[in-house]
Scaffold this motif. Structure first.
Motif, short mmCIF file in Angstrom:
data_model
loop_
_atom_site.label_atom_id
_atom_site.label_comp_id
_atom_site.label_asym_id
_atom_site.label_seq_id
_atom_site.Cartn_x
_atom_site.Cartn_y
_atom_site.Cartn_z
N ALA A 98 0.86 -1.19 0.00
CA ALA A 98 0.00 0.00 0.00
C ALA A 98 0.90 1.24 0.00
CB ALA A 98 -0.92 0.02 1.21
N LEU A 99 0.75 2.06 -1.04
CA LEU A 99 1.42 3.36 -1.11
C LEU A 99 0.39 4.44 -0.82
CD1 LEU A 99 3.47 1.56 -2.76
CD2 LEU A 99 4.03 3.64 -4.01
N VAL A 100 0.81 5.51 -0.16
CA VAL A 100 -0.11 6.57 0.26
C VAL A 100 0.39 7.91 -0.26
CG1 VAL A 100 -1.20 7.74 2.21
CG2 VAL A 100 -0.76 5.27 2.31
N ALA A 101 -0.56 8.72 -0.73
CA ALA A 101 -0.28 10.11 -1.12
C ALA A 101 -1.18 11.01 -0.27
CB ALA A 101 -0.55 10.32 -2.60
N ASP A 102 -0.57 11.75 0.66
CA ASP A 102 -1.29 12.67 1.53
C ASP A 102 -1.17 14.08 0.99
OD1 ASP A 102 -2.27 10.93 3.60
OD2 ASP A 102 -0.20 10.73 4.29
N GLY A 103 -2.31 14.73 0.78
CA GLY A 103 -2.27 16.10 0.29
C GLY A 103 -3.66 16.70 0.20
N GLY A 104 -3.76 17.98 0.52
CA GLY A 104 -5.05 18.65 0.44
C GLY A 104 -6.08 18.13 1.41
N GLY A 105 -5.63 17.56 2.53
CA GLY A 105 -6.55 17.02 3.51
C GLY A 105 -7.12 15.66 3.14
N VAL A 106 -6.61 15.05 2.07
CA VAL A 106 -7.11 13.76 1.59
C VAL A 106 -5.95 12.79 1.45
CG1 VAL A 106 -8.27 12.58 -0.32
CG2 VAL A 106 -9.00 14.87 0.33
N SER A 107 -6.18 11.54 1.86
CA SER A 107 -5.19 10.48 1.67
C SER A 107 -5.67 9.54 0.57
CB SER A 107 -4.99 9.68 2.97
OG SER A 107 -4.38 10.47 3.96
N MET A 108 -4.85 9.40 -0.46
CA MET A 108 -5.14 8.45 -1.53
C MET A 108 -4.24 7.23 -1.32
SD MET A 108 -5.54 10.92 -4.87
CE MET A 108 -6.16 9.57 -5.88
N VAL A 109 -4.83 6.03 -1.40
CA VAL A 109 -4.11 4.79 -1.13
C VAL A 109 -4.09 3.93 -2.39
CG1 VAL A 109 -3.94 2.74 0.32
CG2 VAL A 109 -4.83 4.87 1.28
N ASP A 110 -2.90 3.56 -2.83
CA ASP A 110 -2.74 2.60 -3.92
C ASP A 110 -2.43 1.25 -3.28
OD1 ASP A 110 -2.04 1.01 -6.05
OD2 ASP A 110 -0.72 2.47 -7.00
N PHE A 111 -3.48 0.41 -3.13
CA PHE A 111 -3.35 -0.89 -2.49
C PHE A 111 -3.47 -1.98 -3.53
CE2 PHE A 111 -5.78 -4.61 -1.08
CZ PHE A 111 -4.94 -5.13 -0.11
N ALA A 112 -2.64 -3.03 -3.42
CA ALA A 112 -2.73 -4.14 -4.36
C ALA A 112 -2.33 -5.44 -3.70
CB ALA A 112 -1.86 -3.88 -5.58
N ASN A 113 -3.07 -6.48 -4.06
CA ASN A 113 -2.73 -7.85 -3.71
C ASN A 113 -2.29 -8.52 -5.01
OD1 ASN A 113 -2.52 -10.47 -2.77
ND2 ASN A 113 -4.73 -10.81 -2.59
N LEU A 114 -1.01 -8.84 -5.13
CA LEU A 114 -0.46 -9.40 -6.35
C LEU A 114 -0.71 -10.91 -6.33
CD1 LEU A 114 2.86 -7.35 -6.29
CD2 LEU A 114 0.68 -6.76 -7.38
N THR A 115 -1.78 -11.32 -6.99
CA THR A 115 -2.33 -12.65 -6.75
C THR A 115 -1.59 -13.79 -7.44
OG1 THR A 115 -3.89 -12.28 -8.57
CG2 THR A 115 -4.65 -11.74 -6.35
N THR A 116 -0.80 -13.50 -8.49
CA THR A 116 -0.10 -14.56 -9.19
C THR A 116 1.41 -14.44 -8.99
OG1 THR A 116 0.12 -13.31 -11.26
CG2 THR A 116 -1.90 -14.60 -10.95
N ALA A 117 2.10 -15.56 -9.14
CA ALA A 117 3.56 -15.56 -8.94
C ALA A 117 4.26 -14.63 -9.92
CB ALA A 117 4.08 -16.99 -9.10
N ALA A 118 3.74 -14.52 -11.13
CA ALA A 118 4.38 -13.67 -12.14
C ALA A 118 4.32 -12.19 -11.77
CB ALA A 118 3.72 -13.90 -13.50
N ARG A 119 3.35 -11.81 -10.95
CA ARG A 119 3.18 -10.39 -10.61
C ARG A 119 3.95 -9.98 -9.36
NH1 ARG A 119 -2.59 -8.44 -9.96
NH2 ARG A 119 -1.49 -6.45 -10.07
N LEU A 120 4.47 -10.92 -8.59
CA LEU A 120 5.19 -10.57 -7.37
C LEU A 120 6.37 -9.66 -7.69
CD1 LEU A 120 5.28 -13.93 -5.35
CD2 LEU A 120 3.50 -12.18 -5.43
N LEU A 121 6.64 -8.70 -6.79
CA LEU A 121 7.76 -7.79 -7.00
C LEU A 121 9.04 -8.46 -6.52
CD1 LEU A 121 6.24 -4.37 -5.85
CD2 LEU A 121 6.32 -5.35 -8.14
N ARG A 122 9.94 -8.72 -7.44
CA ARG A 122 11.19 -9.38 -7.11
C ARG A 122 12.19 -8.41 -6.48
NH1 ARG A 122 9.95 -10.09 -12.25
NH2 ARG A 122 11.70 -8.75 -12.87
N PRO A 123 13.17 -8.91 -5.75
CA PRO A 123 14.22 -8.04 -5.22
C PRO A 123 14.89 -7.26 -6.35
CG PRO A 123 14.34 -10.17 -4.15
CD PRO A 123 13.31 -10.30 -5.24
N THR A 124 15.10 -5.97 -6.11
CA THR A 124 15.68 -4.97 -7.03
C THR A 124 14.71 -4.52 -8.12
OG1 THR A 124 16.68 -6.42 -8.72
CG2 THR A 124 17.97 -6.00 -6.69
#
Length: 251
Positions: free
Chosen positions: A89-115
């Protein structure tokens, strides 16, 4: 001859004196014309990054894209841990509002690898673009199930609800397949998730958990709608047996 030459030189100087102001005016008008399309563009926010000394998913760069419908803040982040990341979950706080970019990477191909470096985006309409935005990584779940982060936006609850909703919907669809066959399953997955969805829970759940539960139900239905091309009960059973996400796969 000398007199004629002087007269010609004087005429050329006079013509040049008339031409220079005209060139100045033309240049000035051209500059104004090139600047005028930008006057209606939305204000671009100033982006800053919160302290992230030990963040496994580290923000390394930001840039802005301005379009006719508003501004998109692009965020580049790198997995600087030694493990693969399966939810964040990444968050952008600004203007009194928090926007959240949340994701569940459901498949092995989508997992974020080291680096690995990934680009994320936060979009703002013209009327809600803040003057400044502070970016942060709020939550990370690794492939081994361990977690990191302050989790101020209850992403862990959202993730748990999503997985529980997918599991419950799978069981419901299996029962429908057994009693009514593939056609009954096809009808069930075309239904919209009801607003008052009953959630069987032994304790009170957070709003994020319930929202995640509904999302899990919808995700399971959407996946079946996309992938089911056959009315063979065996094909439907195989699709229902597929893991919802990486928590259901064997290490």
């Amino acid at each position: 001859m000398l007199k004629d030459g002087n007269q010609k030189l004087a005429l050329r100087c006079f013509a040049l004196m008339l031409l220079v102001p005209g060139l100045f005016l033309l240049t000035k008008d051209s500059t104004r014309a090139s600047l005028s399309p930008t006057q209606g563009r939305p204000q671009l926010p100033v982006a800053s990054i919160a302290p992230q000394d030990d963040a496994p998913l580290r923000i390394i760069n930001t840039f802005l894209e301005s379009g006719p419908e508003g501004v998109t803040l692009k965020v580049m982040a790198q997995n600087q841990s030694g493990k693969r990341i399966r939810a964040y979950a990444l968050v952008a706080d600004g203007g009194g509002v928090s926007m959240v970019d949340f994701a569940n990477l459901t498949t092995a191909a989508r997992l974020l690898r080291p680096t690995q470096i990934e680009t994320f985006g936060f979009s703002y309409g013209e009327d809600i673009t803040p003057r400044s935005v502070t970016l942060s990584v709020d939550f990370v779940e690794f492939e081994d199930g361990s977690v990191w982060g302050r989790d101020a936006h209850n992403s862990r609850d959202r993730l748990a609800g999503q997985r529980e909703g997918a599991k419950a919907e799978r069981q419901r669809l299996k029962a429908i397949l057994k009693s009514g066959g593939p056609s009954a399953v096809f009808s069930a997955v075309r239904e919209e998730v009801p607003d008052g969805l009953e959630v069987n829970a032994s304790r009170k759940r957070t709003g994020e958990w319930i929202e995640g539960y509904r999302n899990g139900v919808a995700s399971m239905r959407n996946r079946l709608r996309r992938n089911l091309q056959s009315s063979d009960p065996a094909d439907v059973e195989r699709e229902l047996a597929r893991p919802f996400d990486q928590t259901e796969t064997k290490p």
